[in-house]
Design a protein around this motif. Structure first.
Motif: not given
Lengths: 371, 371
Positions: B279-287, B294-303, B339-343
């Motif tokens: 599971q992302v982000p529960e088991d793996l964080s991805v940045g 498209s990154s804002a609409e992606f599921v999960p929204a991408l940091t 800029q860091l965009v935290t999602r």
DNA sequence: AGAGATTTTGGTATCGATACCACAGCTTCA
DNA sequence: TGAAGCTGTGGTATCGATACCAAAATCTCT
């Protein structure tokens, strides 16, 4: 009188043919002849002039030459920046154009047909005309593009890329999206599929609607049903296609094959199938369109329709140059054929009984990690 | 004498200022003044001239104007077509440039720095110089690009986009890829991650190496290990990233977070994680990096790290125009901040004990379809 | 009304390369 | 030897817009 030393040398570049003439003891005309490779000039003079030109670091003044020749050697390329520039499709067209231009005196002048100044193509074309471009390539994938007949009356060669202009007297080159879509659909039908879904592209783009039409017509031709719920909107984006095909594939009443209107969306469909535990092509055949570079390396290698995007640029640029050189004066109406590329993402559908035991996609989920 | 009727009217466009002068009973000079908005001309004349100009469908001859002004109003844009044209990055830069140019007399002339004629940037720049472009924007993301100091001696404004030129006297604007990578790495570390992997971009591109460097330095700064097996090559492609991260994530000794050097690769990593039941982000964080649309609409929204690509074009074009108008004469060395965009694709890592029970990714596989 | 200041206008030269014509110098043949 | 042909070369005009200067038209004030 010969070779008067010029201390400015490489410094300033306001060197004119007159300067060279003075420094080498001949007239400006002779210099002009030497530099334009006119054979009627004595070898001694030629050598001296060339030497002086090099020493003074001379470069022709393009602008003066243009004024005299009434010719800019600029090839205008008009495209909607927003949405098109930055796509692989447009990049390939540009590369095709540049390939033809390399080695000639022509170069690309890029205009945005959506710039706020002139929000439609005719206005932009007029601008190019005023700017005296030598020829014009209009890349226009939008459905809404209006092309008045007045284009034909402009005193410059012009060609439209990506839109078939019907009976109007404007030249165009386009890919046969309709025919390509027919090819892939036929391929799926030949394999034995009767339950076929379609992921459509951006509704505002001409090619997308042509691909969908090719799919529909071919299905009808074979008396196969086009199921409304199996036609889903993918917007030409892998992500969007992923999402909508997740919904579609999770149903028990799902197609055995899916035709995605471009390769990126096909990737999205395959990703969705994987997650749902469907094997491609065993449980689901997937076909794409475009044959982008990665499609050959993709696992499974993607069956798709090859679109000669580079050729669009090549043909368009070559046409303009031909017209400019009077080699060709006819209006060009050309549809480049798309090619079916059969790889391993499509196969015969599973037998009905087998498919019956696997209505629930979750039952297969472990297979993906064992293969 | 006034308003002599001209039957040619809109037909031919060889209309010159002389024609207008004759048709409206004034001198060519007065016509020139009217058309360039010189205030010192009587209102009656101005109106008459404008009317005639319109009736004859007059357009200035740009070439003649250029010759007189010794100025082409062309903004050269040099880029390696192969590899760059057709990317979102370059598309955004072009849009930025066009935005600045819209409303001015300038337009874009596009040159391929990899055209077979001149296989390196200096040669291409010289070509542009000979073609008398008014200014030059060199987009050069490659590591190998050489920029001799002679650039500074060219009699035209020039700016490099995407390569920081060090101490040389050549202007540049670039995104702070290094700093951006630091930001995201810091973010992951702050969340509590200590086991972080990195998917690197194309080795030949400057930005890719800068991002990797930012990651490494930040890890070192915090005394965290940079594990060699966790630095994998993704070539900036989602597919490639998908493949290599499948390998990486299938191991029991895997990172809890992965930093992909661009968003597309982050998508690939997430797809791989999904298939492996993580599971992302529960088991793996991805940045990721870039913050593409498209990154804002992606599921999960991408940091991710937002890269002001449009601004690159804006700043570069504005700089050239400023230099041309003498507003600015200084050399510009500018790094635009990322800029860091935290999602929602990053979160605190799972507790160690929990992670111990789930060493085998397959054990979680059913969860994806239940969420 | 007329000198002087000011506005408006037109003639000429220029940007740099090159098309066109004319002519100088040389060869060839009657 | 002189007419005819050929090769190289230079002078002049041109592409179209515009900077610069001088001249014309208009206005201002005593």
């Amino acid at each position: 009188m010969l070779l008067a030393v010029d201390m400015r040398d490489h410094e300033t570049d306001k060197v004119t043919m007159g300067d060279i003439a003075r420094a080498s003891g001949v007239s400006p005309m002779t210099v002009s002849r030497v530099l334009s490779n006119n054979p009627s000039v004595k070898e001694a003079h030629r050598k001296r002039v060339l030497a002086v030109a090099k020493r003074l670091n001379y470069h022709v003044d393009i602008i003066a030459r243009q004024l005299r020749a009434q010719h800019t050697f600029q090839l205008g390329v008009v495209a909607p920046f927003r949405g098109l520039v930055g796509t692989y499709y447009f990049g390939q067209i540009l590369q095709g154009i540049q390939q033809v231009l390399t080695g000639t005196d022509y170069h690309i002048a890029l205009y945005d047909s959506l710039s706020e100044d002139f929000n439609d193509i005719p206005k932009c074309v007029n601008l190019c005309h005023e700017r005296r471009v030598s020829g014009l390539i209009v890349v226009a994938p939008e459905l809404s593009a209006k092309f008045p007949k007045t284009f034909a009356s402009l005193k410059m060669p012009i060609i439209v890329v990506g839109s078939s202009m019907g009976r109007q007297g404007v030249s165009y080159v386009d890919v046969d999206n309709y025919g390509g879509a027919c090819l892939l659909t036929e391929h799926l039908i030949e394999l034995g599929h009767t339950r076929i879904g379609f992921v459509s592209g951006r509704a505002d783009l001409r090619d997308a609607s042509q691909r969908e039409l090719g799919f529909r017509k071919t299905m009808e031709k074979h008396g196969l049903p086009v199921v409304a719920e199996w036609i889903i909107q993918g917007e030409y984006e892998a992500r969007k296609a992923f999402q909508v095909s997740m919904n579609l594939l999770a149903k028990s009443d799902r197609p055995t094959a899916i035709f995605a209107a471009n390769d990126q969306m096909a990737y999205g469909v395959i990703d969705a199938a994987r997650i749902l535990g469907l094997q491609v092509p065993e449980d689901l055949s997937v076909g794409g369109f475009d044959d982008i570079q990665s499609s050959a390396e993709f696992v499974p290698a993607l069956t798709t329709v090859g679109q000669p995007m580079l050729d669009l640029g090549l043909v368009a640029a070559r046409y303009i140059l031909d017209v400019l050189s009077k080699t060709n004066t006819a209006v060009l109406h050309r549809k480049l054929p798309a090619q079916l590329v059969t790889r391993s993402s499509t196969a015969m559908p599973n037998q009905p009984q087998r498919s019956a035991t696997s209505d629930d996609p979750l039952s297969k989920i472990s297979r993906i990690n064992q293969g």
